[in-house]
Design a protein around this motif. Structure first.
Motif, PDB file in Angstrom:
ATOM      1  N   LEU A 222     -10.295  18.956  82.718  1.00 58.25           N
ATOM      2  CA  LEU A 222      -9.558  20.091  82.258  1.00 58.25           C
ATOM      3  C   LEU A 222      -8.367  19.640  81.477  1.00 58.25           C
ATOM      4  O   LEU A 222      -7.775  20.093  80.525  1.00 58.25           O
ATOM      5  N   ILE A 223      -7.620  18.446  82.109  1.00 50.87           N
ATOM      6  CA  ILE A 223      -6.382  17.722  81.255  1.00 50.87           C
ATOM      7  C   ILE A 223      -6.958  17.449  79.717  1.00 50.87           C
ATOM      8  O   ILE A 223      -6.140  17.875  78.941  1.00 50.87           O
ATOM      9  N   MET A 224      -8.066  16.721  79.569  1.00 52.58           N
ATOM     10  CA  MET A 224      -8.740  16.427  78.380  1.00 52.58           C
ATOM     11  C   MET A 224      -8.803  17.752  77.532  1.00 52.58           C
ATOM     12  O   MET A 224      -8.476  17.732  76.468  1.00 52.58           O
ATOM     13  N   ALA A 225      -9.374  18.756  78.165  1.00 52.28           N
ATOM     14  CA  ALA A 225      -9.547  19.981  77.389  1.00 52.28           C
ATOM     15  C   ALA A 225      -8.471  20.601  76.774  1.00 52.28           C
ATOM     16  O   ALA A 225      -8.174  21.051  75.821  1.00 52.28           O
ATOM     17  N   SER A 226      -7.091  20.484  77.572  1.00 56.75           N
ATOM     18  CA  SER A 226      -6.016  20.913  77.270  1.00 56.75           C
ATOM     19  C   SER A 226      -5.286  20.328  76.119  1.00 56.75           C
ATOM     20  O   SER A 226      -4.844  20.816  74.945  1.00 56.75           O
ATOM     21  N   LYS A 230      -4.970  21.778  72.015  1.00 58.09           N
ATOM     22  CA  LYS A 230      -3.672  21.562  71.466  1.00 58.09           C
ATOM     23  C   LYS A 230      -3.741  20.802  70.132  1.00 58.09           C
ATOM     24  O   LYS A 230      -2.707  21.007  69.038  1.00 58.09           O
ATOM     25  N   GLU A 231      -4.648  19.804  69.868  1.00 57.75           N
ATOM     26  CA  GLU A 231      -4.859  19.033  68.663  1.00 57.75           C
ATOM     27  C   GLU A 231      -5.474  19.648  67.429  1.00 57.75           C
ATOM     28  O   GLU A 231      -5.175  19.303  66.512  1.00 57.75           O
ATOM     29  N   THR A 232      -6.372  20.721  67.627  1.00 61.67           N
ATOM     30  CA  THR A 232      -7.078  21.203  66.664  1.00 61.67           C
ATOM     31  C   THR A 232      -7.419  22.582  66.951  1.00 61.67           C
ATOM     32  O   THR A 232      -7.825  22.887  67.901  1.00 61.67           O
ATOM     33  N   SER A 233      -7.186  23.657  66.055  1.00 59.98           N
ATOM     34  CA  SER A 233      -7.713  24.892  65.872  1.00 59.98           C
ATOM     35  C   SER A 233      -8.904  25.408  65.098  1.00 59.98           C
ATOM     36  O   SER A 233      -9.379  26.436  65.174  1.00 59.98           O
ATOM     37  N   VAL A 234      -9.423  24.160  64.807  1.00 60.71           N
ATOM     38  CA  VAL A 234     -10.835  24.356  63.999  1.00 60.71           C
ATOM     39  C   VAL A 234     -11.944  23.917  64.922  1.00 60.71           C
ATOM     40  O   VAL A 234     -12.143  22.880  65.648  1.00 60.71           O
ATOM     41  N   ASP A 235     -12.792  25.009  65.429  1.00 58.22           N
ATOM     42  CA  ASP A 235     -13.784  24.729  66.107  1.00 58.22           C
ATOM     43  C   ASP A 235     -14.742  23.787  66.025  1.00 58.22           C
ATOM     44  O   ASP A 235     -15.131  22.843  66.950  1.00 58.22           O
ATOM     45  N   ARG A 236     -14.968  23.414  64.753  1.00 59.95           N
ATOM     46  CA  ARG A 236     -16.108  22.160  64.456  1.00 59.95           C
ATOM     47  C   ARG A 236     -15.747  20.856  64.693  1.00 59.95           C
ATOM     48  O   ARG A 236     -16.159  19.789  64.849  1.00 59.95           O
ATOM     49  N   GLN A 240     -15.184  16.370  68.009  1.00 60.80           N
ATOM     50  CA  GLN A 240     -14.839  14.978  67.309  1.00 60.80           C
ATOM     51  C   GLN A 240     -13.352  14.501  67.827  1.00 60.80           C
ATOM     52  O   GLN A 240     -13.374  13.422  68.083  1.00 60.80           O
ATOM     53  N   VAL A 241     -12.452  15.464  68.246  1.00 58.42           N
ATOM     54  CA  VAL A 241     -11.238  15.116  68.807  1.00 58.42           C
ATOM     55  C   VAL A 241     -11.604  14.557  70.264  1.00 58.42           C
ATOM     56  O   VAL A 241     -11.156  13.686  70.571  1.00 58.42           O
ATOM     57  N   SER A 242     -12.403  15.289  70.817  1.00 59.99           N
ATOM     58  CA  SER A 242     -12.925  14.695  72.295  1.00 59.99           C
ATOM     59  C   SER A 242     -13.652  13.300  72.166  1.00 59.99           C
ATOM     60  O   SER A 242     -13.105  12.605  73.013  1.00 59.99           O
ATOM     61  N   GLY A 243     -14.356  13.215  70.979  1.00 56.92           N
ATOM     62  CA  GLY A 243     -14.741  11.916  71.047  1.00 56.92           C
ATOM     63  C   GLY A 243     -13.756  10.858  70.734  1.00 56.92           C
ATOM     64  O   GLY A 243     -13.949   9.517  71.470  1.00 56.92           O
ATOM     65  N   VAL A 244     -12.887  10.913  69.914  1.00 53.97           N
ATOM     66  CA  VAL A 244     -11.849  10.158  69.689  1.00 53.97           C
ATOM     67  C   VAL A 244     -11.032   9.765  71.038  1.00 53.97           C
ATOM     68  O   VAL A 244     -10.690   8.386  71.182  1.00 53.97           O
ATOM     69  N   PHE A 245     -10.551  10.712  71.909  1.00 52.60           N
ATOM     70  CA  PHE A 245      -9.904  10.572  73.111  1.00 52.60           C
ATOM     71  C   PHE A 245     -10.652   9.830  73.966  1.00 52.60           C
ATOM     72  O   PHE A 245     -10.211   8.946  74.912  1.00 52.60           O
ATOM     73  N   VAL A 246     -11.937  10.369  74.257  1.00 56.46           N
ATOM     74  CA  VAL A 246     -12.838   9.697  75.220  1.00 56.46           C
ATOM     75  C   VAL A 246     -13.090   8.119  75.054  1.00 56.46           C
ATOM     76  O   VAL A 246     -13.075   7.038  75.908  1.00 56.46           O
ATOM     77  N   ARG A 247     -13.346   7.814  73.723  1.00 54.43           N
ATOM     78  CA  ARG A 247     -13.454   6.333  73.213  1.00 54.43           C
ATOM     79  C   ARG A 247     -12.181   5.629  73.504  1.00 54.43           C
ATOM     80  O   ARG A 247     -12.485   4.234  73.847  1.00 54.43           O
ATOM     81  N   ARG A 248     -11.123   6.277  73.186  1.00 58.91           N
ATOM     82  CA  ARG A 248      -9.647   5.324  73.591  1.00 58.91           C
ATOM     83  C   ARG A 248      -9.553   5.236  75.180  1.00 58.91           C
ATOM     84  O   ARG A 248      -9.081   3.868  75.396  1.00 58.91           O
ATOM     85  N   PRO A 311     -18.121  14.945  74.320  1.00 63.68           N
ATOM     86  CA  PRO A 311     -17.808  14.508  73.004  1.00 63.68           C
ATOM     87  C   PRO A 311     -18.710  14.055  72.088  1.00 63.68           C
ATOM     88  O   PRO A 311     -19.831  13.694  72.528  1.00 63.68           O
ATOM     89  N   ASP A 312     -18.316  13.758  70.653  1.00 61.45           N
ATOM     90  CA  ASP A 312     -19.363  13.731  69.808  1.00 61.45           C
ATOM     91  C   ASP A 312     -19.740  12.160  69.862  1.00 61.45           C
ATOM     92  O   ASP A 312     -18.989  11.313  70.653  1.00 61.45           O
ATOM     93  N   GLN A 313     -20.548  11.573  69.282  1.00 65.10           N
ATOM     94  CA  GLN A 313     -21.199  10.244  69.610  1.00 65.10           C
ATOM     95  C   GLN A 313     -20.811   9.278  68.235  1.00 65.10           C
ATOM     96  O   GLN A 313     -21.561   8.349  67.847  1.00 65.10           O
TER      97      GLN A 313
END
Length: 353
Positions: A222-226, A230-236, A240-248, A311-313
């Motif tokens: 849920l923290i990650m989702a929040s 906040k990082e993007t308003s573009v659904d597509r 991708q944003v999730s993938g960046v943070f998960v890999r980090r 997250p994306d791959q």
């Protein structure tokens, strides 16, 4: 040589005065006729609707001016200026948010009068926008005249206890959406409903999450989702944003995301982050701390929660705004720095324009 006849001059003057008076009277008569027609076609016109009853939704903060303009755009009234003048001189209050029942045969004037009084509302429309904070939601409920106040006057700790919520922080726990409640519904009931809905969304997404995610529990998701919200308003871009943070997180890199810094600054944030802000350690400054912040930083939508679980791959570990909408995702620092320079060039060009 004949002498001027004063009597003829007086008759001519009188005739001219009578013509002027007749013209003035005709002018005002025409003006009154136009006004009468305008009033009949606008103010006293039957409110255009289908059926015997129609629900009219007025949003919080909506104004008479914008509402009347929309009536004109929809070609429901031909003379919006008359409605605005009526509102200005005869309705000494603002529009009140809520759901109103417009009966067949009501005039536009009656509708304008009705929506100035919250007591006339049948239901209350509660709008919770994704990416806003729990603090903003609670403040809106506190101001809403159609909501009975039970818990929003209390501290956040007392509020959580009253709602039987097993978390120490209110952020992220209420599902964004548009809701309709009966007039007079308590803030306790509204927040409880929003919390239960968010937990159902979170539980369902957690059950179907991808394998090998770097979250210890669903609250961290849920923290990650929040943050994603906040990082993007573009659904597509959500996955991708999730993938960046998960890999980090998996690589042991810091998230380095500005929205967490802003949240940690609280009331000190004035619209701009400085280098000093980025160097200042707070529990939410992901430039200074490792891993996730301790709580969500906003109310994430269902789409953002789903993105956190899936997250994306790709191999991207950086992203930056393009300046023209959306972000540029890159997998190495060299390409990222180039993308940053491209963004700055776009900003400079826009400033020149």
């Amino acid at each position: 040589m004949s002498k001027p006849n004063p009597s003829k001059k007086r008759k001519a003057a009188n005739s001219s005065s009578k013509n002027k008076l007749r013209f003035v009277l005709m002018f005002f008569a025409l003006l009154l006729l136009i006004c009468a027609v305008g009033l009949k076609l606008s103010l006293f016109k039957t409110y255009p609707m289908q059926g015997k009853e129609q629900k009219l939704s007025i949003n919080y903060g909506e104004t008479y001016s914008s509402y009347i303009d929309q009536l004109a755009v929809d070609k429901k009234v031909p003379f919006p200026i008359i409605l605005k003048l009526y509102q200005r001189f005869f309705i000494h209050d603002s529009m009140k948010a809520g759901i109103y029942s417009v009966k067949q045969g009501m005039s536009i004037r009656q509708v304008l009068d009705m929506i100035a009084n919250a007591e006339n509302a049948q239901m209350n429309r509660v709008l919770v926008i994704e990416g806003t904070t729990a603090k903003q939601l609670i403040a809106a409920l506190k101001k809403d005249p159609l909501v009975s106040k039970v818990v929003t006057q209390q501290s956040h700790a007392q509020l959580l206890k009253q709602l039987n919520i097993p978390y120490d922080h209110v952020e992220g726990l209420f599902a964004p959406d548009t809701y309709f409640f009966d007039k007079g519904t308590s803030d306790q009931q509204i927040l409880s409903d929003l919390y239960q809905r968010q937990m159902k969304i979170l539980d369902a997404a957690w059950e179907k999450r991808d394998a090998n995610l770097p979250y210890e529990n669903k609250y961290q998701a849920l923290i990650m989702a929040s943050i994603i919200e906040k990082e993007t308003s573009v659904d597509r871009e959500l996955r991708q944003v999730s993938g960046v943070f998960v890999r980090r997180l998996k690589l042991g890199m810091r998230l380095q995301t500005d929205p967490t810094v802003i949240y940690g600054m609280g009331e000190q944030y004035k619209g701009k982050i400085t280098r000093e802000d980025l160097r200042t350690t707070t529990a939410y400054n992901t430039y200074r701390i490792n891993g996730l912040p301790p709580t969500p930083i906003a109310l994430p939508s269902k789409k953002a929660i789903e993105a956190a679980m899936h997250p994306d791959q790709s191999d991207a570990i950086y992203f930056v705004a393009t300046g023209n909408g959306g972000h540029k995702f890159t997998s190495n620092l060299q390409d990222h720095n180039r993308a940053v320079q491209d963004y700055l060039a776009v900003i400079r060009a826009k400033k020149k324009e």
